[in-house]
Design an enzyme around this catalytic site. Sequence first.
Site, PDB file in Angstrom:
ATOM      1  CD  GLU A 234      -1.902   2.150   1.776  1.00 28.06           C
ATOM      2  OE1 GLU A 234      -1.485   3.075   1.041  1.00 28.06           O
ATOM      3  OE2 GLU A 234      -2.137   2.265   2.981  1.00 28.06           O
ATOM      4  CB  CYS A 268      -1.659   6.852   1.510  1.00 33.08           C
ATOM      5  SG  CYS A 268      -2.569   5.784   2.614  1.00 33.08           S
TER       6      CYS A 268
HETATM    7  O1  LIG Z   1      -2.054   6.469   4.897  1.00 33.47           O
HETATM    8  C1  LIG Z   1      -3.033   5.759   4.670  1.00 33.47           C
HETATM    9  C2  LIG Z   1      -4.378   5.971   5.310  1.00 33.47           C
HETATM   10  C3  LIG Z   1      -4.690   4.957   6.269  1.00 33.47           C
HETATM   11  C4  LIG Z   1      -6.144   4.916   6.640  1.00 33.47           C
HETATM   12  O2  LIG Z   1      -6.757   5.937   6.894  1.00 33.47           O
HETATM   13  O3  LIG Z   1      -6.657   3.814   6.700  1.00 33.47           O
END
Ligand SMILES: O=CCCC(=O)O
Length: 470
Positions: A234, A268
């Site tokens: 990810e 992200c």
């Molecule tokens: O950085 C990624 C986001 C993670 C999330 O909010 O599940």
Amino acid sequence: MPIATVNPATGELIRSYDALGEEETERRITAAHTTFQQYRTTPFEQRAAWLNRAADLLETDRDTIARTMTLEMGKPVTAARAEAAKCAKAMRWYAAHAERLLADEHPDPDDVQDSGASRALVRYRPLGVVLAVMPWNFPLWQVVRFAAPALMAGNTGLLKHASNVPQTALYLEDLFHRAGFPAGCFRTLLIGSGAVEAVLRDPRVAAATLTGSEPAGRAVAATAGDEIKKTVLELGGSDPYLVLPSADVEKAAATAVTARVQNNGQSCIAAKRFIVHADVYDTFAEHFTAGMRALTVGDPLEETTDIGPLSSEQGRTDLEELVDDAVERGATVLCGGARPDKLDGGLENGWFYNPTVLAGITPAMRIHREETFGPVATLYRVADLDEAVHLANDTPFGLSSNVWTRDAGERERCARDLEAGGVFFNGMTASHPALPFGGIKRSGYGRELAGHGIREFCNATTLWYGPEDS
Ligand SMILES: O=CCCC(=O)O
């Protein structure tokens, strides 16, 4: 990078750690592997009891661990508490649902017969020791998102956490241990990134999951590929946020602020590129910019702070360079575009950056293609849905996307054409234990959460029984 807690709000070193030596690393791999041999046979009921206990403990510890996270990586303490609560929820969700998600699958009887079997089924068995390489931005959640399903599936885990969150990493090991999981089920490896390859190549390590940067993902995937080991990646994202004429524009603008600056803009799945139809562009830009300008930047330990510091000096430099490059190439700064100048009491040494909105973005600017990991938004004006979809997809990333419209036809078009692992309508992207999470293109592959996530690190075993077994 040293393994240390450095308060990003002040630049002060709080605590540093020596990296584990090879011998201790080896001991921990052995523990994870040996434990797996027994742990894999424990009943779901037992695993669920331990995981529910971990959730209870985490809820009790919520305020302390939230403070630790804030001191380690700078997120507002209110957000840190919410993160801890979300982790407890995910643990309970997997404790409640893992057995169902991993239940034997029975193919169609006609197909079973056609295969020559008297019966056939698919059984999800654990893979073994999984190495988790995790980032600092959600220092609890990113790990729990892996650990809860992995432990419920019967795997054991080794955590290589980001070097700036060692206290949170050690807390997690302690948490699972206190909850009752056998000691080798979940171990933290305080090691530098240079030591990851050897761990991944160890034959006792079955697979790896990584959340983090593209270069880190590429390195882990290359080693895992060489060893023929399963990975889930990810990586980054530059999620588009489309606002179309039928939308509730004021609501879209208010949500856009949260979608962009959650976690100090270091997520992200934060919306990063705001792609707005010309008919509603001016209204959206006005409300969005006002919302961004109104945010309180300051000490992340204060309850009223909206935006704390970036997690590292380098992170702020990278962000500043992207903004400066865009401005040099003609972008208009609607708000922000600089460091705050009014902080004191030690905070003047922290790695803060003002919430920023840039308009007039062109493909010649780095910010058009690169991820902004901080509270900086780019605003685009488009003539129609075709242009919006084209621009949304004009990125190396494909994590998630957001679309504001009341038009069912437009929703269908976006559900069909947006190149991303998720499309969120009239709201912002957020992960949830019951919904699969992950991306395509340079955002990675594989899925976390839901049934998809728990099955990633399972051996989907075909059990085929010949006629003599009927
Ligand atoms: O950085 C990624 C986001 C993670 C999330 O909010 O599940």
